[in-house]
Structure formats: structure tokens, C-alpha cells
Design a protein around this motif. Sequence first.
Motif, PDB file in Angstrom:
ATOM      1  N   ALA A 110       0.836  -1.200   0.000  1.00 25.41           N
ATOM      2  CA  ALA A 110       0.000   0.000   0.000  1.00 25.41           C
ATOM      3  C   ALA A 110       0.876   1.257   0.000  1.00 25.41           C
ATOM      4  O   ALA A 110       2.104   1.197  -0.099  1.00 25.41           O
ATOM      5  CB  ALA A 110      -0.930  -0.025   1.213  1.00 25.41           C
ATOM      6  N   SER A 111       0.259   2.412   0.111  1.00 22.86           N
ATOM      7  CA  SER A 111       0.930   3.697   0.297  1.00 22.86           C
ATOM      8  C   SER A 111      -0.059   4.564   1.096  1.00 22.86           C
ATOM      9  O   SER A 111      -1.076   4.019   1.530  1.00 22.86           O
ATOM     10  CB  SER A 111       1.327   4.315  -1.061  1.00 22.86           C
ATOM     11  OG  SER A 111       0.251   4.515  -1.904  1.00 22.86           O
ATOM     12  N   PRO A 112       0.119   5.828   1.437  1.00 24.15           N
ATOM     13  CA  PRO A 112       0.401   6.931   0.525  1.00 24.15           C
ATOM     14  C   PRO A 112       1.778   7.541   0.688  1.00 24.15           C
ATOM     15  O   PRO A 112       2.493   7.286   1.658  1.00 24.15           O
ATOM     16  CB  PRO A 112      -0.665   7.952   0.891  1.00 24.15           C
ATOM     17  CG  PRO A 112      -0.817   7.748   2.379  1.00 24.15           C
ATOM     18  CD  PRO A 112      -0.571   6.297   2.645  1.00 24.15           C
ATOM     19  N   TYR A 113       2.110   8.430  -0.275  1.00 22.79           N
ATOM     20  CA  TYR A 113       3.438   9.038  -0.336  1.00 22.79           C
ATOM     21  C   TYR A 113       3.499  10.425   0.295  1.00 22.79           C
ATOM     22  O   TYR A 113       4.595  10.985   0.409  1.00 22.79           O
ATOM     23  CB  TYR A 113       3.889   9.128  -1.794  1.00 22.79           C
ATOM     24  CG  TYR A 113       4.173   7.782  -2.407  1.00 22.79           C
ATOM     25  CD1 TYR A 113       5.317   7.069  -2.074  1.00 22.79           C
ATOM     26  CD2 TYR A 113       3.288   7.219  -3.325  1.00 22.79           C
ATOM     27  CE1 TYR A 113       5.582   5.832  -2.642  1.00 22.79           C
ATOM     28  CE2 TYR A 113       3.547   5.978  -3.902  1.00 22.79           C
ATOM     29  CZ  TYR A 113       4.699   5.292  -3.556  1.00 22.79           C
ATOM     30  OH  TYR A 113       4.956   4.058  -4.117  1.00 22.79           O
ATOM     31  N   MET A 114       2.365  10.993   0.639  1.00 22.14           N
ATOM     32  CA  MET A 114       2.421  12.307   1.286  1.00 22.14           C
ATOM     33  C   MET A 114       3.297  12.222   2.531  1.00 22.14           C
ATOM     34  O   MET A 114       3.296  11.212   3.245  1.00 22.14           O
ATOM     35  CB  MET A 114       1.020  12.770   1.679  1.00 22.14           C
ATOM     36  CG  MET A 114       0.292  11.857   2.645  1.00 22.14           C
ATOM     37  SD  MET A 114      -1.229  12.543   3.320  1.00 22.14           S
ATOM     38  CE  MET A 114      -0.579  13.674   4.540  1.00 22.14           C
ATOM     39  N   ALA A 115       4.065  13.285   2.776  1.00 19.80           N
ATOM     40  CA  ALA A 115       5.004  13.269   3.905  1.00 19.80           C
ATOM     41  C   ALA A 115       4.255  13.535   5.203  1.00 19.80           C
ATOM     42  O   ALA A 115       4.336  14.618   5.798  1.00 19.80           O
ATOM     43  CB  ALA A 115       6.100  14.304   3.685  1.00 19.80           C
ATOM     44  N   GLY A 116       3.529  12.527   5.680  1.00 22.69           N
ATOM     45  CA  GLY A 116       2.701  12.673   6.867  1.00 22.69           C
ATOM     46  C   GLY A 116       3.390  12.328   8.163  1.00 22.69           C
ATOM     47  O   GLY A 116       2.768  12.389   9.230  1.00 22.69           O
ATOM     48  N   GLY A 117       4.660  11.973   8.116  1.00 23.72           N
ATOM     49  CA  GLY A 117       5.382  11.603   9.326  1.00 23.72           C
ATOM     50  C   GLY A 117       6.765  12.215   9.349  1.00 23.72           C
ATOM     51  O   GLY A 117       7.261  12.727   8.340  1.00 23.72           O
ATOM     52  N   VAL A 118       7.397  12.156  10.514  1.00 24.53           N
ATOM     53  CA  VAL A 118       8.769  12.629  10.689  1.00 24.53           C
ATOM     54  C   VAL A 118       9.615  11.449  11.158  1.00 24.53           C
ATOM     55  O   VAL A 118       9.259  10.762  12.127  1.00 24.53           O
ATOM     56  CB  VAL A 118       8.859  13.774  11.709  1.00 24.53           C
ATOM     57  CG1 VAL A 118      10.305  14.194  11.924  1.00 24.53           C
ATOM     58  CG2 VAL A 118       8.023  14.966  11.231  1.00 24.53           C
ATOM     59  N   ALA A 119      10.716  11.194  10.448  1.00 19.81           N
ATOM     60  CA  ALA A 119      11.627  10.090  10.769  1.00 19.81           C
ATOM     61  C   ALA A 119      12.884  10.667  11.407  1.00 19.81           C
ATOM     62  O   ALA A 119      13.620  11.427  10.770  1.00 19.81           O
ATOM     63  CB  ALA A 119      11.968   9.305   9.506  1.00 19.81           C
ATOM     64  N   VAL A 120      13.102  10.326  12.661  1.00 17.75           N
ATOM     65  CA  VAL A 120      14.248  10.847  13.412  1.00 17.75           C
ATOM     66  C   VAL A 120      15.378   9.823  13.376  1.00 17.75           C
ATOM     67  O   VAL A 120      15.179   8.660  13.751  1.00 17.75           O
ATOM     68  CB  VAL A 120      13.849  11.144  14.866  1.00 17.75           C
ATOM     69  CG1 VAL A 120      15.049  11.637  15.662  1.00 17.75           C
ATOM     70  CG2 VAL A 120      12.713  12.172  14.908  1.00 17.75           C
ATOM     71  N   PRO A 121      16.575  10.227  12.920  1.00 16.33           N
ATOM     72  CA  PRO A 121      17.688   9.281  12.840  1.00 16.33           C
ATOM     73  C   PRO A 121      18.038   8.683  14.195  1.00 16.33           C
ATOM     74  O   PRO A 121      18.006   9.362  15.225  1.00 16.33           O
ATOM     75  CB  PRO A 121      18.842  10.139  12.300  1.00 16.33           C
ATOM     76  CG  PRO A 121      18.172  11.260  11.569  1.00 16.33           C
ATOM     77  CD  PRO A 121      16.929  11.549  12.368  1.00 16.33           C
ATOM     78  N   THR A 122      18.336   7.406  14.165  1.00 15.16           N
ATOM     79  CA  THR A 122      18.802   6.683  15.345  1.00 15.16           C
ATOM     80  C   THR A 122      19.784   5.624  14.863  1.00 15.16           C
ATOM     81  O   THR A 122      19.995   5.470  13.649  1.00 15.16           O
ATOM     82  CB  THR A 122      17.628   6.055  16.108  1.00 15.16           C
ATOM     83  OG1 THR A 122      18.091   5.548  17.362  1.00 15.16           O
ATOM     84  CG2 THR A 122      16.990   4.923  15.329  1.00 15.16           C
ATOM     85  N   GLU A 123      20.369   4.898  15.769  1.00 14.86           N
ATOM     86  CA  GLU A 123      21.359   3.902  15.362  1.00 14.86           C
ATOM     87  C   GLU A 123      20.721   2.845  14.452  1.00 14.86           C
ATOM     88  O   GLU A 123      19.737   2.206  14.817  1.00 14.86           O
ATOM     89  CB  GLU A 123      21.951   3.208  16.591  1.00 14.86           C
ATOM     90  CG  GLU A 123      23.054   2.219  16.251  1.00 14.86           C
ATOM     91  CD  GLU A 123      23.687   1.597  17.485  1.00 14.86           C
ATOM     92  OE1 GLU A 123      24.534   0.699  17.319  1.00 14.86           O
ATOM     93  OE2 GLU A 123      23.324   2.014  18.602  1.00 14.86           O
ATOM     94  N   GLY A 124      21.256   2.736  13.256  1.00 17.10           N
ATOM     95  CA  GLY A 124      20.780   1.726  12.320  1.00 17.10           C
ATOM     96  C   GLY A 124      19.565   2.100  11.508  1.00 17.10           C
ATOM     97  O   GLY A 124      19.101   1.313  10.675  1.00 17.10           O
ATOM     98  N   GLY A 125      19.034   3.312  11.733  1.00 20.03           N
ATOM     99  CA  GLY A 125      17.845   3.671  10.965  1.00 20.03           C
ATOM    100  C   GLY A 125      17.149   4.898  11.502  1.00 20.03           C
ATOM    101  O   GLY A 125      17.786   5.915  11.816  1.00 20.03           O
ATOM    102  N   TYR A 126      15.824   4.801  11.678  1.00 22.46           N
ATOM    103  CA  TYR A 126      15.010   5.941  12.063  1.00 22.46           C
ATOM    104  C   TYR A 126      13.882   5.486  12.992  1.00 22.46           C
ATOM    105  O   TYR A 126      13.438   4.335  12.944  1.00 22.46           O
ATOM    106  CB  TYR A 126      14.370   6.602  10.830  1.00 22.46           C
ATOM    107  CG  TYR A 126      15.364   7.078   9.805  1.00 22.46           C
ATOM    108  CD1 TYR A 126      15.815   8.393   9.803  1.00 22.46           C
ATOM    109  CD2 TYR A 126      15.854   6.210   8.831  1.00 22.46           C
ATOM    110  CE1 TYR A 126      16.731   8.835   8.853  1.00 22.46           C
ATOM    111  CE2 TYR A 126      16.766   6.634   7.885  1.00 22.46           C
ATOM    112  CZ  TYR A 126      17.209   7.952   7.900  1.00 22.46           C
ATOM    113  OH  TYR A 126      18.122   8.369   6.970  1.00 22.46           O
TER     114      TYR A 126
END
Length: 394
Positions: A110-126
Motif C-alpha cells: 500500500a501507500s500513501p506518499y504524502m510526507a505525513g510523518g517525521v523520521a528521526v535518525p537513530t542507530e541503524g535507521g530511524y
Amino acid sequence: MVHEVVQKVRELGPKFAAAAAETERLGRLSDQSVALIREAGVMRMLQPEDFGGYAAHPADFAQAVLEVAKNCGASGWVCGVGGVHPWEMALCDSRVQKEVWGEDPTTWIASPYMAGGVAVPTEGGYIMSGNWQFSSGTDHCQWIFLGAMVGDENGQPLMPPRVMHVILPRKDYTIVEDSWNVVGLQGTGSKDIVVKDAFIPSYRTIDANEVAEGEVAAERAGRSETLYRLPFWAMFPLGITSAVIGICEGLLAEHYKYQSERTMANGVKVKDDPYTLHAISEAAAEIAASRAHLLDGINRAYETAASGEVVTFEQRALIRRNQVRAAWRAVMAADQIFARSGGNALRTDNPMQRSWRDAHAGLNHAIHVTGGAYHAAALTEMGVDPAPPLRILI
């Protein structure tokens, strides 16, 4: 030559049509509609061959979506949206491809692609949280692409924004039930999605700008096939607009059947009224032109990529302009048809009213907004480089 999936969809057309009312009633694809899509193989058309997909020409994919949408607008819409996701998955890290398709290569995304979230960097990813609307066909998917902005340590989006597409398994997000209450495309089940503090490994992300350019993401993924070197904003709108035009084609087909024996209130049979027949033919020509215009754009992009050249921004802008115009032209023509179908077209057991509502709902998608697409295309034709805000979605 007609692609085998397109031919299969045509054969299954009456079954898609028979399941359409139940799909709308449920507010999601019915089990029968899902089974028909799987039987036809539409969702696997853009999937890479190394996972059993067809890696088909995108114009063949568009024609399959058109054929599904003729008979069931909701099914066509879900195919048009979800059918592009395997194309993007082919550009992602091989590890996530194996996670999604390794055990079951028929898994839907599925999707959607709208930027509806915030991904905060952490060790190994977000670590990501957010809310998204309009996840079409999401009840039937086990993974999801979501748009997200990269954030700082305080969870605030970086400036200038950096947008990613992130990939999550079903266990890491929540589908909000009863969040899809609409007047059109009811059967798509395009529900809301909520994510709370989900960990996303770095390999389950892909830079949105790289996908938009096409060539960059393909090289990074080691994909040499022409299909995967196309730009995102030629591919993603293709499926959605194909669904809208297909819905209008379905409305036209029902209109022909209905009008062939209809007598109008003035006692004149429609087939004897030159004014109505003129309007029908004019609308039919507009819908046919819309199909041709849409397919021409993706064929031109494919030919450019196949020749080893990069599809430029200028080319992308014209493809988007024509794709948007094709959708609007088809729906305006559908309005002319529906307005001449009489009061009985409004009855809920008449499929014309569902197609009319579905077509208008499809036109409300962000990729059919005329302003930015037309503005950027006009500047490009004048030799003026559009400002960054006008380059969005192109």
C-alpha cells in the motif's frame, strides 16, 4: 500485440462488473474483486522478473488498469495505485525486496506518499511517527510505502526538507477503521494510517528525489531494465489517471446500452434525436483522445529511456501536463454523457451513477491539480526554469 494480462482482464470484465456493487457496499474491495485482480495478474505487471513479475511495458500496465476500471472503478483505482508499488520496490534495497516477496511474491503493498510523518535518525535507521490519509486498498496489503520527512533530534523536520519513502510491515502501522466515508470511489477502502514510534532500518528507506529522477535510483539498485529507469512522476500518475479514464470509458459503454432503446420525455427515441447523438459522439471522442494522450506520454518516456537517454525535467513537465489534461478532458466528457442519461441514471441500481461519482472522486487526487503542472509546463516551453515549488510532483 495485446499483453496477456490485458486480455485476461477483458475476459474477466463481466465478473468485475458483477462484483462492483458489493465492493462499494463494503467500502473496500470485496473478496471476489481481490480474487479477480489476483487471477488477472494486474498487480504483478510492473514487478521485476526475478520475483516472478512481468516487468511489463508501462503502457501495457496502463491498459490493464483501464480495462479493470471500465467495469469496477474501485478495483481499477486500487490496481492503478497499488500496481505501481512493485515498480518502486524494484528500486529499493534487495534486503527489503526479499522481506516483502521472498516467501510470497504475490504480496500487495500500500501507500500513501504524502510526507505525513517525521523520521528521526537513530542507530541503524530511524524512529518514525505520523498520520496519513488515503491508503487505497490497504486492507489487502501486508506492507506499505509512506512518505516521511527526515527530522532532527527534537523531531522537527530538517530545513530544507529531505523527504524519504519508508517501508513498513503491517505489524508496525495501524489502519484506522471507519475512516473512509466518501461519495465516490467508496470501494477503494482508502483508509487512514497511523504510525507511533516505529523503528525503520535504513535499508527500508529510499530517497524521494532519487526515485523522482528515475535513473539515479535504478543505478543504485543495479536495475538496467528500461522500465525501472523511468521517473516516479511519470509512473505513479499513470496508474491513477488510467483508472479515471477507464471509469469514464465504462460510463460511456453503459450509456450506449441504456440509450439504444430509451425514449425521452418528449416521446422521441434517443436514436432518432440528432442533438443527443452529436453530444454523445463528441464526448466519446474526448474520452478516446484522453486515452491516446495518456499512453502517448508514457510511450515517449519509455522510448527515451530505452535509447539510453535520461528523461529530462522538460519532458517530464510535458508528460505531466498532458496526463492532467487527459483526466480532466475525460471527466468533463463524462459529465456531458451523464447529463443526457435522464433521471433513471440517478438510481442507485444504475452503474452509471457510480461511475460518475467515481470519476469525479478520482479527479480530486493531488496529481490531477492543474495549477502547478500547467504553470511549470508553460514556463518550460518558454525556456524558463521553474522555481523549486513548481517542480514538486514533476
